[in-house]
Scaffold this active site. Structure first.
Site, PDB file in Angstrom:
ATOM      1  N   ASN A  95      -6.078  -2.663   2.273  1.00 34.81           N
ATOM      2  CA  ASN A  95      -6.057  -4.107   2.500  1.00 34.81           C
ATOM      3  C   ASN A  95      -7.482  -4.611   2.626  1.00 34.81           C
ATOM      4  O   ASN A  95      -8.319  -3.983   3.278  1.00 34.81           O
ATOM      5  CB  ASN A  95      -5.302  -4.455   3.784  1.00 34.81           C
ATOM      6  CG  ASN A  95      -3.801  -4.385   3.627  1.00 34.81           C
ATOM      7  OD1 ASN A  95      -3.277  -4.381   2.521  1.00 34.81           O
ATOM      8  ND2 ASN A  95      -3.098  -4.340   4.740  1.00 34.81           N
ATOM      9  N   ARG A 126       0.827  -1.212   0.000  1.00 32.44           N
ATOM     10  CA  ARG A 126       0.000   0.000   0.000  1.00 32.44           C
ATOM     11  C   ARG A 126       0.854   1.252   0.000  1.00 32.44           C
ATOM     12  O   ARG A 126       0.608   2.191  -0.770  1.00 32.44           O
ATOM     13  CB  ARG A 126      -0.945   0.013   1.204  1.00 32.44           C
ATOM     14  CG  ARG A 126      -2.034  -1.045   1.126  1.00 32.44           C
ATOM     15  CD  ARG A 126      -2.871  -1.086   2.379  1.00 32.44           C
ATOM     16  NE  ARG A 126      -2.018  -1.405   3.521  1.00 32.44           N
ATOM     17  CZ  ARG A 126      -2.161  -0.914   4.750  1.00 32.44           C
ATOM     18  NH1 ARG A 126      -3.144  -0.075   5.017  1.00 32.44           N
ATOM     19  NH2 ARG A 126      -1.354  -1.266   5.718  1.00 32.44           N
TER      20      ARG A 126
END
Length: 91
Positions: free
Chosen positions: A38, A20
């Protein structure tokens, strides 16, 4: 300059490997907005908005990801009439 928004679902070893944060860095370098998040099933959801060429380049990068990631699949969908966010966030 043509703009667009896409949503990508990235599958593989993509959680716990800075995926990320690395995606955010790549997006900011290209002037894109959106987010990386996520998902409970182990995937990462990525929304990218901005210049079409930059979005395309970053969707290609998603197949590689950061060191330590092992991407097995990326699904892309174009988001028509999606309001582009004004920054890039990670969740």
């Amino acid at each position: 300059m043509s703009t667009c928004c896409v949503r990508a679902y990235v599958t593989g070893k993509v959680q716990g490997v800075w995926f990320r944060r690395s995606t955010q860095e790549q997006a900011l370098q290209r002037g894109l907005t959106g987010y990386a998040k996520n998902l409970p099933d182990g995937r990462v959801e990525v929304v990218l908005c901005g210049d079409s060429a930059a979005v395309s380049a970053l969707t290609e990068w998603l197949w590689q990801g950061p060191e330590g990631a092992r991407v097995t699949h990326v699904t892309i969908e174009v988001l028509d009439d999606h309001r582009a966010p004004d920054h890039f966030a990670t969740y």
